[in-house]
Design a protein around this motif. Sequence first.
Motif, PDB file in Angstrom:
ATOM      1  N   ARG A   5      46.314  61.357  18.479  1.00  0.00           N
ATOM      2  CA  ARG A   5      45.819  60.547  17.371  1.00  0.00           C
ATOM      3  C   ARG A   5      44.415  60.040  17.695  1.00  0.00           C
ATOM      4  O   ARG A   5      44.201  59.424  18.738  1.00  0.00           O
ATOM      5  N   SER A   6      43.469  60.301  16.782  1.00  0.00           N
ATOM      6  CA  SER A   6      42.064  59.972  17.092  1.00  0.00           C
ATOM      7  C   SER A   6      41.394  59.228  15.946  1.00  0.00           C
ATOM      8  O   SER A   6      40.192  59.334  15.753  1.00  0.00           O
ATOM      9  N   ASP A   7      42.143  58.452  15.160  1.00  0.00           N
ATOM     10  CA  ASP A   7      41.560  57.705  14.050  1.00  0.00           C
ATOM     11  C   ASP A   7      41.036  56.360  14.560  1.00  0.00           C
ATOM     12  O   ASP A   7      40.708  56.213  15.736  1.00  0.00           O
TER      13      ASP A   7
ATOM     14  N   GLY B 205      51.389  62.973  13.735  1.00  0.00           N
ATOM     15  CA  GLY B 205      50.799  63.973  12.849  1.00  0.00           C
ATOM     16  C   GLY B 205      50.822  65.359  13.451  1.00  0.00           C
ATOM     17  O   GLY B 205      50.636  66.355  12.751  1.00  0.00           O
ATOM     18  N   SER B 206      51.036  65.450  14.775  1.00  0.00           N
ATOM     19  CA  SER B 206      51.078  66.756  15.455  1.00  0.00           C
ATOM     20  C   SER B 206      52.418  66.971  16.154  1.00  0.00           C
ATOM     21  O   SER B 206      52.517  67.780  17.079  1.00  0.00           O
TER      22      SER B 206
ATOM     23  N   ASP C 191      53.576  70.516  16.171  1.00  0.00           N
ATOM     24  CA  ASP C 191      52.804  71.330  17.110  1.00  0.00           C
ATOM     25  C   ASP C 191      53.352  71.164  18.526  1.00  0.00           C
ATOM     26  O   ASP C 191      53.413  72.120  19.312  1.00  0.00           O
ATOM     27  N   PHE C 192      53.709  69.938  18.856  1.00  0.00           N
ATOM     28  CA  PHE C 192      54.317  69.648  20.156  1.00  0.00           C
ATOM     29  C   PHE C 192      55.609  70.455  20.323  1.00  0.00           C
ATOM     30  O   PHE C 192      55.841  71.091  21.356  1.00  0.00           O
ATOM     31  N   ILE C 193      56.457  70.439  19.278  1.00  0.00           N
ATOM     32  CA  ILE C 193      57.743  71.134  19.354  1.00  0.00           C
ATOM     33  C   ILE C 193      57.533  72.649  19.388  1.00  0.00           C
ATOM     34  O   ILE C 193      58.269  73.376  20.072  1.00  0.00           O
ATOM     35  N   ARG C 194      56.538  73.146  18.676  1.00  0.00           N
ATOM     36  CA  ARG C 194      56.225  74.584  18.757  1.00  0.00           C
ATOM     37  C   ARG C 194      55.885  74.987  20.187  1.00  0.00           C
ATOM     38  O   ARG C 194      56.295  76.042  20.669  1.00  0.00           O
TER      39      ARG C 194
END
Length: 978
Positions: A654-656, A787-788, A791-794
């Motif tokens: 997270r980079s907001d 939000g990702s 992607d982590f689970i992939r």
Amino acid sequence: MAKSGWKNHAYELFKKKTGKEVDLTETVEHAEKSVMEKAANKWLQVKWQLSMTINISWGEEVAGYADIIDTPSIPDCNIFQPGGILDIRIRFFNLTSSDDGVTDFRCAFLKFGSVQTDGPFDLCFMTGRVSPFHDISTLKEFTYALEDGKQGLKQWALKEPFNYYALVDGLRKLPDACTSLDYNSYITYSVTDDKNERHLFRFRLVGEGDHDKAKLTLEEQAKPWDVGRPDVELPSGNYLADKLLSVSRSTCYLKLQTQVRNVGVDGLKDSWKNPCIAWDEEECPWSDLANIALTQRIPKDAAERAHYSFSTLPEGVAIATMDGMESYADLVVALEKVLTSSTRTKIPDDPLLTNPEPEMTTYLISIETGYHMYAGTNATVEVILIGTYGRTPKLILDKNIHTDFNRASKGSYYIQAPAVGEIKLVKIYPHRGTMFTEWYMRSMVIFDLEGRKVYDFPCYSWITTEITLLKGQVTFAHKETDPDLLLTRRKLLAEKRKMIPWCIRDGLPSRVGYLKYKDLPRDLQFPKQREWEKKLILVETAVKLKLHRFMTMFDPFDSFRDFLAMTKVLEISDIATAITDRKNWKRDEEFGREMLAGFHPLLIRRCSHPLESFPVTDEMLKHSLDRGKTLHEEMEAGHVYILDYSVMEGVPRRSDSNPKYLANPLCMLYVKNNGRLVPIAIQLEQRPGKDNPIWTSSDRKIDWLFAKMWVKSADTHMHCLSSHLFRAHFVTEALAISTMRNLPSVHPVFKLLIPHLNCTIAVNTTGIEVLLQGEDSIFQKLLAVSGSELDFIRSAYRSFHWDDMNIPKDLAKRGVEDPDLLPRYWYRDDSLMLWESILEFVSRVMNIFYSTDDDVRADEELQHWMKENRERALPQWNGRDNGVPGNIENLSQLNEILTMIIFSASCFHAAINFGQIDYYAFGPNYPGSMKQPPPTTKGVTNMETILKTLPTKADQALSIAFAYYLSSYSKEEVKIEI
């Protein structure tokens, strides 16, 4: 006789009788150019004009199944799905006589669906290749001829050569059975496919046996109006009806076939739509569409109430009618209405023509409803019992001045009904038009008081529409000899596959094809409303724990004591107390204990050789290795282990405006001479470098403590997303879907697995909504990869292997199976005991049903289940073989697979779920996402740095509430007793 020869012979006979020359071309043109009379209410007009009483034999109505072939030639039509099983009803009858021994037009009405009202598609058939009428005028002539008997038929036949041919071609003498004849439907249907190409098609039913035996001989064709009852002794006037009495004892079969004609650029020709003109079979050959099995005789009163509508069509299907003329289906409806009214007004005088009263018996039907919210109903419930001798009419379960189906109750009903022999199936019909028609039934038990037999029909389903129940005992499809049970079994599976669709996701285990919990079928939802369903989990738990006052405090803690004070809202367990007592959580031995016996003891693996990405030297560890050996020697001896979090590398953080941080560490652990496991080296990123130092216990205490916190933060993410959400939930859901789609409720593997897989789909669907979706989702607040998460689970799925679910193989793969080398690994020791107990239990159960390995290989349902596990549930990604087998070769392999699934859904999940609160309660021991980036230099960390990096008060309060909720046992939780 060849088809063309038959037709020419009929026209030659017509010429001989009338002395008229016959031009076949003119005859066809005459049929095409006839003008249809118009009427606003067609069948009423025809009925009024005809005003006759024809003595019709409606014969018998039977039920069964249409087994659609895998590659039907018919254009796209939603009713004929390849490989599908459809309920059907067929009514067989003579056109003119109640004595089925008389030569007559034999007819069949086919209904797709088991209801008495209009089905989705009803078809009408008659013997003969062409229709005797094609408009109002010719319909009137034909029905008048039928009314006038032989003389009327003779005059009608000799009026037109076409009439003569239709009579000769359509009459059938007494056949061996109704199902030994061929029947043609003269309606031409039209459909446009997805390529915008138009097709025409017709249907016919093809019977078994000698199709030509009942046709008229050449001598009989000379006087077709004179052929009557055969000069043989028949047992009764309902000879064919008696034949159908044994339908369920020796199943009758038919084939449903189609002719398909593609419409080219020249458009439709009227001759293609004319019911009086057969299509050339060389130009348009017949092809199989479905195999039809007739298995049950329908009671006479139910058959008489059945209504057929030939103008009700599936979506996208139309009737192709000759230009300027009425639809042929309307003419059939008109004829059917006339015949129906005639049938109901005329009662045969001959007792031989009347069916004997069926033998009666008394059934005691006991029904148990569920404990679920709204499981009861005030609606009238109707059931049909289907047995080896036929079926009962609908039986109404209702008591006067009594509320019948309350929630969590049992009700019993004494019912007088026809004896149906051995009961095979039960159909349940919810009665519409009242409140609370949806209800939940646990089971039905039927006592045949005359036959002194008991039949158990488990249900465990919501009754929202018509439902069919199979008996409770275990059976196999490949050993089933009763087509009624076999086809019902296949049909129920087809319905389940339609109800539970797959959602295939790139690089992830597949899940159910519904995005929202509210969209799930009722049977896949929770037994009762739960907190997640209401989305009040966080608020209610926080209020309960008095944490809600912290939820808006986004400032950091002032000290470790403040973290400890927040844990006081809980009833602290002995484990949680031991972690914080005397600052035990800071000790290396506690770190090692938690990696072996904490809530996430899954990542540790033996390190047998130096790692290029983790260049630890003997100099770094000179104060850590207590046996006087080098690091390499300790590795070879089996004393060095590793925690590797490389799966997280490359997953966006997270980079907001409120960034969160997460390291990708490597952590080396060592079994000391006293048997205790301790961490000895930590590298916070995967690639070594100057800004990525290796931290050891020889560093400053605060530096070393901070490095261990970063490892624990990474372990939190691996636990939440990889081990818990992915392994325990996503993988289990995929296997649950495959089990529900491919194994019927009477299969032993289904019965064994379903208690462990129940509610998995509901939990995951609500969990995804609460955990992953939207700014207010839990992981959005707690984790650094918000939000990702997928992607982590992939990334985790790329390294997943089927053997990871096999405890002995997983332990051996990680090199942690030896208790002498790695003592106090309680997860290993307890898991192996549970594994062996479950395997023994599974083996005993499966040995009851599978005697040999050949039995396993012959079980098509089981093999299809395993194939779908590999191809759909846990598919390979980018060509990588994840080890999921596509079939099961022997009983030993089956026992192992079932043990894997049961262990994963129960023991594995329990190990990583229910202890969370003991470790997450104290934030510094197991933090989530960090507020500052990982340190890149030694000697700069201080207490202020750590407190600013650890979760805020709001984050920690949320973490405690969430962990507390997950660690709490549900009221529906059932423990495995060993």
